[in-house]
Design a protein around this motif. Structure first.
Motif, PDB file in Angstrom:
ATOM      1  N   TYR A 162      67.838  17.471   4.532  1.00  0.00           N
ATOM      2  CA  TYR A 162      68.569  16.691   5.514  1.00  0.00           C
ATOM      3  C   TYR A 162      67.986  15.298   5.652  1.00  0.00           C
ATOM      4  CZ  TYR A 162      64.913  18.481   8.707  1.00  0.00           C
ATOM      5  OH  TYR A 162      63.731  18.843   9.293  1.00  0.00           O
ATOM      6  N   VAL A 206      66.813  23.851   3.977  1.00  0.00           N
ATOM      7  CA  VAL A 206      67.678  22.757   4.409  1.00  0.00           C
ATOM      8  C   VAL A 206      67.134  21.414   3.932  1.00  0.00           C
ATOM      9  CG1 VAL A 206      68.695  21.628   6.413  1.00  0.00           C
ATOM     10  CG2 VAL A 206      68.286  24.093   6.460  1.00  0.00           C
ATOM     11  N   PHE A 246      75.583  21.901  13.151  1.00  0.00           N
ATOM     12  CA  PHE A 246      76.103  21.036  12.108  1.00  0.00           C
ATOM     13  C   PHE A 246      77.565  21.317  11.802  1.00  0.00           C
ATOM     14  CE2 PHE A 246      74.654  24.837  10.049  1.00  0.00           C
ATOM     15  CZ  PHE A 246      75.533  25.054   9.025  1.00  0.00           C
ATOM     16  N   GLU A 296      77.033  18.866   2.443  1.00  0.00           N
ATOM     17  CA  GLU A 296      76.801  17.745   3.347  1.00  0.00           C
ATOM     18  C   GLU A 296      77.110  18.216   4.762  1.00  0.00           C
ATOM     19  OE1 GLU A 296      75.837  13.607   3.817  1.00  0.00           O
ATOM     20  OE2 GLU A 296      75.744  14.902   2.084  1.00  0.00           O
ATOM     21  N   TYR A 309      76.687  17.137   9.145  1.00  0.00           N
ATOM     22  CA  TYR A 309      76.301  16.228  10.212  1.00  0.00           C
ATOM     23  C   TYR A 309      75.823  17.099  11.350  1.00  0.00           C
ATOM     24  CZ  TYR A 309      78.880  12.856   7.506  1.00  0.00           C
ATOM     25  OH  TYR A 309      79.307  12.053   6.492  1.00  0.00           O
TER      26      TYR A 309
END
Length: 125
Positions: free
Chosen positions: A107, A105, A16, A33, A35
Motif C-alpha cells: 500500500y 498488503v 478499503f 488497487e 483506496y
C-alpha cells in the motif's frame, strides 16, 4: 527513500474499496488497487456500504518515502523517483525478499504536505 517498519502488535485494520480493473501499475505483483484508511483495531463506527474491512497482517515492511512536495509541480517527478528507487532496490543484499504471500498488503500513503510512502511487505531470507 527507504526504511523498514513493523506493524507487529500495532492492532490495526484497514477499510478499503477494491477496484482491480482500474489498476494501471502492478510491478508484476498480483494485487488489487484499493483506496482506504487505517482504523484502530477497536473501531466500531459506521462502515460505508462500498467499503470492506480487513486485518492488516503482522509482519515486516520496507518503506520507500519522499518528504513534502508541491502536488501540482512535483507529483509526477516524486512518483517517478520512488518507482525508480523501488525498482532498483536490491532486497537480497539487504537480507530481504518481497513477501507475496496471499493476504500480505502492498500500500501507499499520498499526503503531499507530509510525504509519499510506498509500503511493501518483506520477509527475511
Amino acid at each position: 527513500m527507504g526504511g523498514t517498519e513493523s506493524n507487529s502488535g500495532s492492532g490495526q485494520i484497514m477499510a478499503f474499496i477494491n477496484e482491480p480493473n482500474g489498476r494501471i501499475c502492478s510491478w508484476g505483483i498480483p494485487l488489487a488497487e484499493a483506496y482506504g484508511v487505517r482504523l484502530p483495531i477497536d473501531y466500531n463506527g459506521e462502515i460505508p456500504p462500498q467499503m470492506q474491512m480487513m486485518d492488516v497482517p503482522e509482519g515486516e515492511y520496507i518503506v520507500f518515502e519522499h518528504g513534502p512536495f508541491d502536488l501540482e509541480k512535483e507529483n509526477q517527478s516524486v512518483e517517478e523517483k520512488i518507482e525508480k528507487a523501488m525498482k532498483e532496490f536490491d532486497y537480497s543484499s539487504n537480507g530481504y525478499c518481497l513477501d507475496t504471500t496471499p493476504g500480505r498488503v502492498f500500500y501507499f500513503y499520498h499526503d503531499c504536505a507530509r510525504f509519499w510512502k510506498y509500503v511493501r511487505p518483506v520477509r527475511r531470507m
